[in-house]
Design an enzyme around this catalytic site. Structure first.
Site, PDB file in Angstrom:
ATOM      1  N   ILE A  16      40.772  44.372  40.695  1.00 38.25           N
ATOM      2  CA  ILE A  16      39.860  44.201  41.842  1.00 38.25           C
ATOM      3  C   ILE A  16      39.948  45.380  42.814  1.00 38.25           C
ATOM      4  O   ILE A  16      38.976  45.677  43.514  1.00 38.25           O
ATOM      5  CB  ILE A  16      40.153  42.867  42.550  1.00 38.25           C
ATOM      6  CG1 ILE A  16      38.946  42.419  43.400  1.00 38.25           C
ATOM      7  CG2 ILE A  16      41.427  42.927  43.409  1.00 38.25           C
ATOM      8  CD1 ILE A  16      39.023  40.980  43.869  1.00 38.25           C
ATOM      9  N   ASP A  39      47.715  40.556  46.272  1.00 36.76           N
ATOM     10  CA  ASP A  39      47.975  40.921  47.676  1.00 36.76           C
ATOM     11  C   ASP A  39      48.703  42.265  47.731  1.00 36.76           C
ATOM     12  O   ASP A  39      48.315  43.194  48.440  1.00 36.76           O
ATOM     13  CB  ASP A  39      48.842  39.821  48.303  1.00 36.76           C
ATOM     14  CG  ASP A  39      48.900  39.883  49.819  1.00 36.76           C
ATOM     15  OD1 ASP A  39      49.666  39.106  50.396  1.00 36.76           O
ATOM     16  OD2 ASP A  39      48.184  40.714  50.409  1.00 36.76           O
ATOM     17  N   TYR A 126      51.028  30.895  43.227  1.00 42.21           N
ATOM     18  CA  TYR A 126      50.839  29.543  43.790  1.00 42.21           C
ATOM     19  C   TYR A 126      50.610  28.467  42.730  1.00 42.21           C
ATOM     20  O   TYR A 126      50.421  27.298  43.050  1.00 42.21           O
ATOM     21  CB  TYR A 126      49.708  29.550  44.827  1.00 42.21           C
ATOM     22  CG  TYR A 126      50.098  30.171  46.172  1.00 42.21           C
ATOM     23  CD1 TYR A 126      51.397  30.641  46.395  1.00 42.21           C
ATOM     24  CD2 TYR A 126      49.185  30.285  47.211  1.00 42.21           C
ATOM     25  CE1 TYR A 126      51.755  31.201  47.615  1.00 42.21           C
ATOM     26  CE2 TYR A 126      49.532  30.847  48.440  1.00 42.21           C
ATOM     27  CZ  TYR A 126      50.843  31.294  48.620  1.00 42.21           C
ATOM     28  OH  TYR A 126      51.200  31.860  49.836  1.00 42.21           O
TER      29      TYR A 126
HETATM   30  N1  APR Z   1      43.059  42.500  40.371  1.00 43.69           N
HETATM   31  C1  APR Z   1      42.542  41.259  40.112  1.00 43.69           C
HETATM   32  N2  APR Z   1      43.303  40.152  39.978  1.00 43.69           N
HETATM   33  C2  APR Z   1      44.643  40.314  40.106  1.00 43.69           C
HETATM   34  C3  APR Z   1      45.259  41.560  40.382  1.00 43.69           C
HETATM   35  C4  APR Z   1      44.396  42.680  40.507  1.00 43.69           C
HETATM   36  N3  APR Z   1      44.865  43.906  40.773  1.00 43.69           N
HETATM   37  N4  APR Z   1      46.612  41.369  40.457  1.00 43.69           N
HETATM   38  C5  APR Z   1      46.828  40.059  40.215  1.00 43.69           C
HETATM   39  N5  APR Z   1      45.662  39.420  39.998  1.00 43.69           N
HETATM   40  C6  APR Z   1      45.412  38.007  39.695  1.00 43.69           C
HETATM   41  C7  APR Z   1      46.566  37.213  39.100  1.00 43.69           C
HETATM   42  O1  APR Z   1      46.719  37.501  37.720  1.00 43.69           O
HETATM   43  C8  APR Z   1      46.037  35.805  39.334  1.00 43.69           C
HETATM   44  O2  APR Z   1      45.084  35.475  38.348  1.00 43.69           O
HETATM   45  O3  APR Z   1      45.128  37.328  40.902  1.00 43.69           O
HETATM   46  C9  APR Z   1      45.291  35.933  40.680  1.00 43.69           C
HETATM   47  C10 APR Z   1      46.043  35.344  41.869  1.00 43.69           C
HETATM   48  O4  APR Z   1      47.441  35.511  41.683  1.00 43.69           O
HETATM   49  P1  APR Z   1      48.410  35.961  42.906  1.00 43.69           P
HETATM   50  O5  APR Z   1      48.119  37.344  43.291  1.00 43.69           O
HETATM   51  O6  APR Z   1      49.801  35.603  42.508  1.00 43.69           O
HETATM   52  O7  APR Z   1      47.932  35.033  44.138  1.00 43.69           O
HETATM   53  P2  APR Z   1      48.202  33.488  44.445  1.00 43.69           P
HETATM   54  O8  APR Z   1      48.508  32.697  43.230  1.00 43.69           O
HETATM   55  O9  APR Z   1      47.049  33.073  45.315  1.00 43.69           O
HETATM   56  O10 APR Z   1      49.543  33.524  45.327  1.00 43.69           O
HETATM   57  C11 APR Z   1      49.481  34.099  46.610  1.00 43.69           C
HETATM   58  O11 APR Z   1      51.330  35.524  46.148  1.00 43.69           O
HETATM   59  O12 APR Z   1      51.247  37.791  46.231  1.00 43.69           O
HETATM   60  C12 APR Z   1      51.610  36.679  46.931  1.00 43.69           C
HETATM   61  O13 APR Z   1      51.321  37.302  49.234  1.00 43.69           O
HETATM   62  C13 APR Z   1      50.802  36.514  48.190  1.00 43.69           C
HETATM   63  O14 APR Z   1      52.195  34.768  48.997  1.00 43.69           O
HETATM   64  C14 APR Z   1      50.934  35.044  48.420  1.00 43.69           C
HETATM   65  C15 APR Z   1      50.881  34.481  47.013  1.00 43.69           C
END
Ligand code: APR
Length: 177
Positions: A16, A39, A126
């Site tokens: 993304i 993030d 999460y």
């Molecule tokens: N581009 C697109 N999608 C991504 C990318 C990227 N560069 N990196 C990771 N993802 C995907 C993951 O594979 C997953 O499908 O984003 C989705 C959400 O995963 P997470 O990033 O772990 O987010 P979430 O599950 O909402 O957890 C949020 O994780 O990183 C920490 O600070 C954040 O505490 C918060 C928690």
């Protein structure tokens, strides 16, 4: 379910942080001070000014959304939303996840932004079940788009095949309803 609006939604595999859209959505935590997953990737790609701006936002409640500039990203803006942590499904997780997508779209529309990209919010750290999360995302987006006509393009960005497959299946199911 608004199946006509589903046509505006694209499903792609990719990173993304590389997308040339008006705004990308970040799956943040309530501090808005960065983390791992998408993030971490967004903060690394945007640069240190992003954290400096996030510090002025005073955090973000689960289900809510806040906007910042995109800095060194190809996207002009970032909308930070906080998805629910999965606790088994009896703590209003589905409603809170839908609210993330609804509020992100409304915030993008309020800023007159026409193209938006979403990661699969809450499905990583999460632990929200991917299939359910993808269906809730598409339901929330297709139900909200009629209220946000300025938004012409919604991209669901998958970081793995499982997520792509879940979106494709959900889109098919919803279209046939
Ligand atoms: N581009 C697109 N999608 C991504 C990318 C990227 N560069 N990196 C990771 N993802 C995907 C993951 O594979 C997953 O499908 O984003 C989705 C959400 O995963 P997470 O990033 O772990 O987010 P979430 O599950 O909402 O957890 C949020 O994780 O990183 C920490 O600070 C954040 O505490 C918060 C928690």
């Amino acid at each position: 379910m608004n199946t006509e609006e589903l046509q505006k939604i694209q499903i792609i595999r990719g990173d993304i942080t590389r997308l040339q859209v008006d705004v990308i959505v970040n799956a943040a935590n309530e501090t808005l001070l960065g983390g791992g997953g998408v993030d971490g990737a967004i903060h690394r790609a945007a640069g240190p000014e992003l954290l400096a701006e996030c510090r002025t936002l005073n955090g973000c409640l689960t289900g809510e959304a806040k906007i910042t500039k995109g800095y060194h990203l190809p996207a002009q803006y970032i909308i930070h939303t906080v998805g629910p942590i999965w606790h088994g499904g009896n703590k209003n997780e589905s409603e809170l996840l839908k609210r993330c997508y609804q509020n992100a779209l409304k915030l993008a529309a309020n800023h007159n932004l026409g193209s938006i990209a979403f990661p699969a919010i809450s499905t990583g750290v999460y632990h929200f079940p991917i299939k359910l999360a993808c269906r809730l995302a598409l339901e929330a987006i297709s139900d909200t788009l009629p209220q946000t006509p300025v938004i012409k393009q919604v991209i669901m960005v998958c970081f793995n095949d499982e997520t792509c497959h879940a979106y494709e299946q959900s889109k098919l199911l919803i279209t046939c309803e």
